[in-house]
Design a protein around this motif. Structure first.
Motif, PDB file in Angstrom:
ATOM      1  N   GLY A   1       0.791  -1.229   0.000  1.00  0.00           N
ATOM      2  CA  GLY A   1       0.000   0.000   0.000  1.00  0.00           C
ATOM      3  C   GLY A   1       0.819   1.273   0.000  1.00  0.00           C
ATOM      4  N   VAL A   2       2.013   1.239  -0.608  1.00  0.00           N
ATOM      5  CA  VAL A   2       2.840   2.444  -0.684  1.00  0.00           C
ATOM      6  C   VAL A   2       2.299   3.287  -1.836  1.00  0.00           C
ATOM      7  N   GLN A   3       1.290   4.054  -1.569  1.00  0.00           N
ATOM      8  CA  GLN A   3       0.626   4.845  -2.592  1.00  0.00           C
ATOM      9  C   GLN A   3      -0.272   5.895  -1.944  1.00  0.00           C
ATOM     10  N   LEU A   4      -0.691   6.846  -2.738  1.00  0.00           N
ATOM     11  CA  LEU A   4      -1.574   7.915  -2.266  1.00  0.00           C
ATOM     12  C   LEU A   4      -2.277   8.508  -3.471  1.00  0.00           C
ATOM     13  N   PHE A   5      -3.255   9.352  -3.203  1.00  0.00           N
ATOM     14  CA  PHE A   5      -3.958   9.991  -4.308  1.00  0.00           C
ATOM     15  C   PHE A   5      -4.526  11.319  -3.845  1.00  0.00           C
ATOM     16  N   GLU A   6      -5.042  12.079  -4.784  1.00  0.00           N
ATOM     17  CA  GLU A   6      -5.715  13.338  -4.507  1.00  0.00           C
ATOM     18  C   GLU A   6      -7.015  13.380  -5.292  1.00  0.00           C
ATOM     19  N   GLY A   7      -7.837  14.368  -5.016  1.00  0.00           N
ATOM     20  CA  GLY A   7      -9.088  14.533  -5.745  1.00  0.00           C
ATOM     21  C   GLY A   7      -9.479  15.998  -5.801  1.00  0.00           C
ATOM     22  N   LEU A   8      -9.659  16.515  -6.993  1.00  0.00           N
ATOM     23  CA  LEU A   8     -10.132  17.884  -7.165  1.00  0.00           C
ATOM     24  C   LEU A   8     -10.977  17.963  -8.420  1.00  0.00           C
ATOM     25  N   MET A   9     -11.713  19.050  -8.569  1.00  0.00           N
ATOM     26  CA  MET A   9     -12.656  19.202  -9.673  1.00  0.00           C
ATOM     27  C   MET A   9     -12.270  20.371 -10.565  1.00  0.00           C
ATOM     28  N   VAL A  10     -12.678  20.262 -11.834  1.00  0.00           N
ATOM     29  CA  VAL A  10     -12.628  21.409 -12.725  1.00  0.00           C
ATOM     30  C   VAL A  10     -14.066  21.707 -13.132  1.00  0.00           C
ATOM     31  N   TYR A  11     -14.452  22.977 -13.010  1.00  0.00           N
ATOM     32  CA  TYR A  11     -15.829  23.408 -13.251  1.00  0.00           C
ATOM     33  C   TYR A  11     -15.896  24.297 -14.490  1.00  0.00           C
ATOM     34  N   ARG A  12     -16.974  24.142 -15.267  1.00  0.00           N
ATOM     35  CA  ARG A  12     -17.215  25.037 -16.390  1.00  0.00           C
ATOM     36  C   ARG A  12     -18.142  26.151 -15.925  1.00  0.00           C
ATOM     37  N   GLY A  13     -17.676  27.378 -15.992  1.00  0.00           N
ATOM     38  CA  GLY A  13     -18.445  28.498 -15.502  1.00  0.00           C
ATOM     39  C   GLY A  13     -19.519  28.960 -16.466  1.00  0.00           C
ATOM     40  N   ASP A  14     -20.360  29.873 -16.009  1.00  0.00           N
ATOM     41  CA  ASP A  14     -21.383  30.451 -16.868  1.00  0.00           C
ATOM     42  C   ASP A  14     -20.764  31.191 -18.045  1.00  0.00           C
ATOM     43  N   ASP A  15     -19.507  31.632 -17.873  1.00  0.00           N
ATOM     44  CA  ASP A  15     -18.792  32.316 -18.948  1.00  0.00           C
ATOM     45  C   ASP A  15     -18.032  31.345 -19.849  1.00  0.00           C
ATOM     46  N   ASN A  16     -18.257  30.040 -19.638  1.00  0.00           N
ATOM     47  CA  ASN A  16     -17.643  28.949 -20.411  1.00  0.00           C
ATOM     48  C   ASN A  16     -16.160  28.753 -20.092  1.00  0.00           C
ATOM     49  N   ARG A  17     -15.632  29.485 -19.127  1.00  0.00           N
ATOM     50  CA  ARG A  17     -14.233  29.293 -18.746  1.00  0.00           C
ATOM     51  C   ARG A  17     -14.140  28.180 -17.702  1.00  0.00           C
ATOM     52  N   LEU A  18     -12.992  27.499 -17.683  1.00  0.00           N
ATOM     53  CA  LEU A  18     -12.783  26.374 -16.774  1.00  0.00           C
ATOM     54  C   LEU A  18     -12.009  26.843 -15.552  1.00  0.00           C
ATOM     55  N   ARG A  19     -12.446  26.378 -14.379  1.00  0.00           N
ATOM     56  CA  ARG A  19     -11.840  26.808 -13.125  1.00  0.00           C
ATOM     57  C   ARG A  19     -11.546  25.624 -12.217  1.00  0.00           C
ATOM     58  N   LEU A  20     -10.371  25.639 -11.615  1.00  0.00           N
ATOM     59  CA  LEU A  20     -10.029  24.737 -10.522  1.00  0.00           C
ATOM     60  C   LEU A  20     -10.297  25.465  -9.217  1.00  0.00           C
ATOM     61  N   PHE A  21     -10.667  24.707  -8.194  1.00  0.00           N
ATOM     62  CA  PHE A  21     -11.030  25.293  -6.907  1.00  0.00           C
ATOM     63  C   PHE A  21      -9.947  25.017  -5.867  1.00  0.00           C
TER      64      PHE A  21
END
Length: 400
Positions: free
Chosen positions: A108-128
């Motif tokens: 179990g020598v491992q790890l991970f992360e989790g994040l989202m990318v959102y499409r805004g009302d202006d159609n631009r992509l944003r990470l939080f």
């Protein structure tokens, strides 16, 4: 291009977390992680990124269940003790080839992360707030004895991957694209030891509803015979073993008609997390004050990005007391009995915010209050969604 800033180190945040510094830069005050010896050296560089586009793009389906449909490309970066980090590579999504003795599989020598990318009302992509994810990943890597890397370089590589697969980001407020950075030891020998080779990779998947349920609130099963994490363990790191070990209890919870496990700790049955979520209580506390409370980061609680955002947001409102403190089932039961409990909810990247409607505890089904339209959780959900989709300006978002 990689964003570069002139940082000025002010102080340690705490003696308990000497690797966390409070640093000011042109984006405002942020948390930044260094190695014990200083800033990371010998990391891979986004400038060296090699891109090999897929020759057979997939047909993009409608948004499906969380984590089942993946995009056309993935990011991989290899490391070994002799040569260090290799050039990062974006290539077609494919299976991995691992040695049968790989220590990520055996130990179990491992790890991970989790994040989202959102499409805004202006159609631009944003990470939080992706910097917080990068810092948490670096801390988990140190705990797992995996090699250090430069968080800003990884973030820029992720940005390039999203840019290539940007058409996969849904045009929807109720769906997004989930990002799963993963870091595994590829040590090809048996024996529990520090890895001499490793693989960091990032995959993307469509993200609809995390919980496969039409119910608006969650039901939890609380039994102290199972423990998610303990002092001195890895409960504050995002490692696979923290999750795989919960499956047995999860299925027992289902046998009681519950969707998730409310994890308890210690003889006083401290409330810690719910399923894969951080937990919050909105109540009138024993002193008669309105309070939003969540368990403190004492080593058994994952420092969730949504958790931190809820604390930062509600403290800024300055409308009620906001606390990080120990909470027990005894306190929850008393507050419920005395009608002091306003709401209980969980938070996480994949689920955002989920109200809790009931808890099965010591043979009793506790029914918790919840008002869908006028609850604190619905207000927080709206404000966070407005930031994530660009409706409210904020330095918490990172444009792709």
């Amino acid at each position: 291009m990689i964003k570069r800033f002139n940082f000025q180190v002010h102080s340690f945040i705490s003696q308990q977390h000497p690797r966390l510094w409070r640093i000011s830069c042109s984006e405002g005050e942020k948390l930044y992680t260094t190695t014990m010896a200083g800033s990371c050296t010998g990391s891979f560089k986004a400038a060296d990124l090699v891109i090999q586009l897929s020759s057979s793009p997939k047909i993009k389906p409608d948004v499906v269940d969380f984590g089942t449909v993946f995009t056309d490309h993935m990011l991989t970066v290899e490391w070994n003790a002799n040569e260090g980090w290799q050039a990062p590579l974006i290539r077609a999504f494919r299976n991995l080839s691992l040695h049968p003795a790989c220590s990520a599989l055996h130990y179990g020598v491992q790890l991970f992360e989790g994040l989202m990318v959102y499409r805004g009302d202006d159609n631009r992509l944003r990470l939080f707030r992706p910097i917080l994810n990068m810092n948490r990943m670096a801390n988990s890597a140190e705990r797992a004895c995996l090699p250090a890397f430069d968080q800003s370089e990884l973030l820029e590589c992720i940005r390039r991957l999203i840019d290539i697969d940007q058409d996969w980001v849904p045009h929807s407020d109720s769906a997004s694209l989930y990002i799963r950075p993963t870091f595994i030891s590829t040590e090809p020998s048996l024996g529990v030891k520090k890895p001499t080779s490793a693989l960091l990779y990032v995959i993307l998947c469509q993200a609809g509803s995390y919980f496969n349920t039409e119910m608006r609130v969650l039901s939890l099963w609380a039994d102290p015979k199972y423990t998610r994490a303990w002092k001195g363990g890895t409960g504050d790191c995002k490692m696979g073993g923290n999750y795989g070990g919960t499956l047995f209890a999860q299925y027992e919870a289902a046998s009681y008609g519950c969707q998730q496990v409310l994890w308890l700790y210690g003889e006083d049955h401290q409330i810690t997390e719910a399923g894969t979520m951080n937990i919050f209580l909105h109540w009138i506390n024993d002193d008669g004050d309105e309070e939003l409370a969540t368990p403190p980061l004492d080593g058994i609680i994952l420092p969730g990005i949504t958790r931190q955002s809820i604390l930062d947001l509600t403290k800024k409102w300055d409308e009620f007391k906001v606390s990080e403190r120990y909470l027990t089932m005894g306190q929850l039961y008393s507050a419920l009995k005395q009608q002091r409990l306003k709401e209980m909810f969980g938070s996480g990247t994949a689920c955002s915010i989920c109200p809790v409607g009931s808890i099965v505890y010591q043979g009793t089904n506790l029914q918790l209050p919840y008002q869908e339209k006028h609850s604190l959780s619905s207000r927080i959900t709206t404000e966070l969604a407005d930031i994530q989709h660009g409706r409210s300006p904020s330095d918490w978002t990172y444009l792709v």
